[in-house]
Design an enzyme around this catalytic site. Structure first.
Site, mmCIF file in Angstrom:
data_model
loop_
_atom_site.group_PDB
_atom_site.id
_atom_site.type_symbol
_atom_site.label_atom_id
_atom_site.label_comp_id
_atom_site.label_asym_id
_atom_site.label_seq_id
_atom_site.Cartn_x
_atom_site.Cartn_y
_atom_site.Cartn_z
ATOM 1 N N SER A 191 -10.013 14.440 -20.930
ATOM 2 C CA SER A 191 -11.428 13.691 -20.780
ATOM 3 C C SER A 191 -12.133 13.560 -21.931
ATOM 4 O O SER A 191 -13.032 12.741 -21.687
ATOM 5 C CB SER A 191 -11.992 14.244 -19.374
ATOM 6 O OG SER A 191 -12.922 15.523 -20.163
ATOM 7 N N HIS A 219 -8.845 14.795 -13.923
ATOM 8 C CA HIS A 219 -9.660 13.272 -14.026
ATOM 9 C C HIS A 219 -8.929 12.329 -13.546
ATOM 10 O O HIS A 219 -9.210 10.983 -13.824
ATOM 11 C CB HIS A 219 -9.873 13.122 -15.540
ATOM 12 C CG HIS A 219 -10.968 14.092 -15.970
ATOM 13 N ND1 HIS A 219 -12.310 13.830 -15.857
ATOM 14 C CD2 HIS A 219 -10.995 15.449 -16.635
ATOM 15 C CE1 HIS A 219 -12.771 14.773 -16.406
ATOM 16 N NE2 HIS A 219 -12.211 15.554 -16.889
ATOM 17 N N LYS A 250 -14.761 15.430 -9.070
ATOM 18 C CA LYS A 250 -14.981 14.282 -10.038
ATOM 19 C C LYS A 250 -14.869 12.688 -9.074
ATOM 20 O O LYS A 250 -15.739 12.431 -8.366
ATOM 21 C CB LYS A 250 -13.862 14.330 -11.048
ATOM 22 C CG LYS A 250 -14.543 15.483 -12.213
ATOM 23 C CD LYS A 250 -13.717 16.211 -12.951
ATOM 24 C CE LYS A 250 -14.322 17.118 -13.719
ATOM 25 N NZ LYS A 250 -13.597 18.053 -14.682
ATOM 26 N N THR A 279 -13.442 35.611 -2.518
ATOM 27 C CA THR A 279 -14.628 34.685 -2.600
ATOM 28 C C THR A 279 -14.860 33.985 -1.376
ATOM 29 O O THR A 279 -13.850 33.464 -0.563
ATOM 30 C CB THR A 279 -14.212 33.823 -3.685
ATOM 31 O OG1 THR A 279 -15.730 32.977 -4.028
ATOM 32 C CG2 THR A 279 -13.573 32.626 -3.537
HETATM 33 C C1 LIG Z 1 -13.584 19.415 -14.909
HETATM 34 C C2 LIG Z 1 -12.229 20.065 -15.062
HETATM 35 C C3 LIG Z 1 -11.958 21.029 -14.198
HETATM 36 C C4 LIG Z 1 -12.675 21.913 -13.426
HETATM 37 O O1 LIG Z 1 -12.955 21.453 -12.158
HETATM 38 P P1 LIG Z 1 -14.254 21.541 -11.302
HETATM 39 O O2 LIG Z 1 -13.745 21.171 -9.980
HETATM 40 O O3 LIG Z 1 -15.242 21.024 -12.126
HETATM 41 O O4 LIG Z 1 -14.363 23.213 -11.615
HETATM 42 C C5 LIG Z 1 -10.306 21.555 -14.470
HETATM 43 N N1 LIG Z 1 -9.728 20.657 -15.358
HETATM 44 C C6 LIG Z 1 -10.241 19.793 -16.242
HETATM 45 C C7 LIG Z 1 -9.263 18.988 -17.033
HETATM 46 C C8 LIG Z 1 -11.657 19.311 -15.966
HETATM 47 O O5 LIG Z 1 -12.127 18.433 -16.912
#
Ligand SMILES: *Cc1c(COP(=O)(O)O)cnc(C)c1O
Length: 408
Positions: A191, A219, A250, A279
């Site tokens: 990203s 992503h 995302k 959790t």
């Molecule tokens: C954002 C991201 C994560 C973590 O995902 P979340 O659901 O936001 O915790 C994992 N790997 C990559 C490459 C990311 O960009």
């Protein structure tokens, strides 16, 4: 001796500010139905409308009506929280439905959800590593912090290969004992660079050296492939990846993470992963929203198409105006500024004078001298939004002589 604990933290924050790494968050008020526009609140408490240019809600699914309705309905039907961990009264029927939908998304036997993509990477990688016999993990140099955390907590031997560098990866694989257990951990879309891994070639190496493959498609899920499965799906490589990890945070527009794989691998993660077991489970509203979003994007092409058309339109416009973006194959468009102070100044001016919000990306997230703006033209941006952005950038790059500075 008396310790002044507060002073210690103040000193660390002071140092961080001195180094220019102190993070300042932009306070936004998202408006349902109005994405990518939102209210921005400044330090003085005044608010104004801005256009967001750095959101990961790539498809605008955070405001999709069917997703919002599913979440409202779930609260009305099931209440607010899950009421426990997955093991102790927290597993909802919605978890089972969502996990079945995710296994189907990746044509895998099984899937498991986590409370975030971050904990999915930590939980899955550390568990796989712990259950293998002293494995060696081959990790791309630009892997996300959550993968690095997972590999570290698995206490594995680690070999870092240069970003997307097949020759380097092969050299490291060759050096390792032939009979050692191995995992290659990498991402599809990176990203901060906007580029995409040579997944097929990495899988070929994994076959040749008998390694497992672990692919972070955070992503890419929702955005690529015939039903949103990601890059591996788009390239017909799903069956060559052992574990695929994704997020709802995302393109799916919510929060929560998941991994998919064989029945045995997923059951092992369910049974041994601390960050899964200890959790509280995802609540009904999130589960229902995620299920609605995943199912919607399995059949709907319009969001994906629009996002990719917008990314192409943005890249072409930047090209025409000689703005130095990194040429990658993904929807993410990093635009290089090449200087931390200037990068911050330009993004401040965009926010103050142009009502455009884009967060500067500085060291240590990216190497010094490659400071950048990471632009995302989502499915919700209009051509007019994009034209405005590119003309603002063109003015600012000229005013601040950014290309000249980069050359000099
Ligand atoms: C954002 C991201 C994560 C973590 O995902 P979340 O659901 O936001 O915790 C994992 N790997 C990559 C490459 C990311 O960009």
């Amino acid at each position: 001796m008396m310790h002044n604990y507060n002073k210690i933290f103040e000193q660390h924050l002071h140092d961080l500010k001195q180094e220019g790494h102190y993070r300042v968050f932009a306070t936004l008020e998202r408006q349902s139905g109005n994405f990518p526009h939102a209210y921005y609140h400044d330090e003085n408490g005044t608010r104004k409308q801005v256009t967001i240019w750095c959101s990961n809600d790539y498809l605008g699914m955070g405001q999709n009506k069917s997703v919002q309705q599913a979440m409202h309905d779930a609260i009305d039907q099931y209440g607010a929280g899950a009421g426990g961990t997955r093991n102790i009264s927290g597993t909802q029927k919605l978890h089972c439905d969502l996990e079945a939908s995710l296994a189907d998304l990746h044509s895998k036997e099984s899937a498991i959800t986590f409370t975030s993509g971050y904990t999915a990477n930590v939980g899955a990688l550390s568990t796989l590593i712990n259950l293998l016999d002293n494995p060696i993990v081959f990790s791309d140099a630009l892997n996300h912090a959550s993968m690095i955390h997972g590999i570290r907590s698995g206490n594995a031997q680690k070999r870092i290969f240069n970003h997307n560098d097949l020759a380097h990866l092969e050299a490291l694989l060759k050096e390792a004992p032939i009979d050692a257990q191995k995992i290659i951990a990498f991402e599809s879309v990176y990203s901060m660079e906007g580029d995409i891994a040579p997944i097929k070639e990495i899988c070929d190496l994994a076959d040749k050296y008998n390694a497992m493959t672990y692919l972070d498609e955070v992503h890419a899920v929702g955005l690529y492939g015939s039903n949103g499965g990601g890059i591996a799906q788009m390239r017909g490589l799903l069956d060559r990846i052992d574990i695929i990890e994704g997020t709802f945070g995302k393109a799916y527009g919510l929060m929560g993470g998941f991994v998919t794989g064989t029945q045995a691998m997923i059951d092992a993660i369910r049974s041994f992963s601390s960050s899964f077991i200890f959790t509280t489970a995802l609540p009904p509203a999130i589960l229902a929203g995620a299920l609605a979003s995943v199912e919607h994007l399995k059949v709907s092409e319009i969001e994906r198409k629009t996002a990719h058309i917008n990314a192409r339109y943005l890249k072409d416009a930047l090209e025409e105006n000689d703005l130095p973006y990194l040429q990658g194959d993904s929807h993410i468009v990093p635009l290089i500024v090449g200087d931390a102070v200037c990068c911050k100044a330009v993004t401040d001016i965009l926010l103050n004078d142009y009502d455009i919000y884009v967060q500067p990306i500085n060291y240590p997230t990216v190497p010094k001298g490659t400071e950048r703006m990471r632009l995302t033209a989502t499915a919700a941006h209009t051509k007019d939004d994009i034209d405005k952005m590119v003309s603002a950038l063109t003015e600012l790059y000229q005013e601040h002589r950014i290309l000249e500075r980069m050359a000099g």
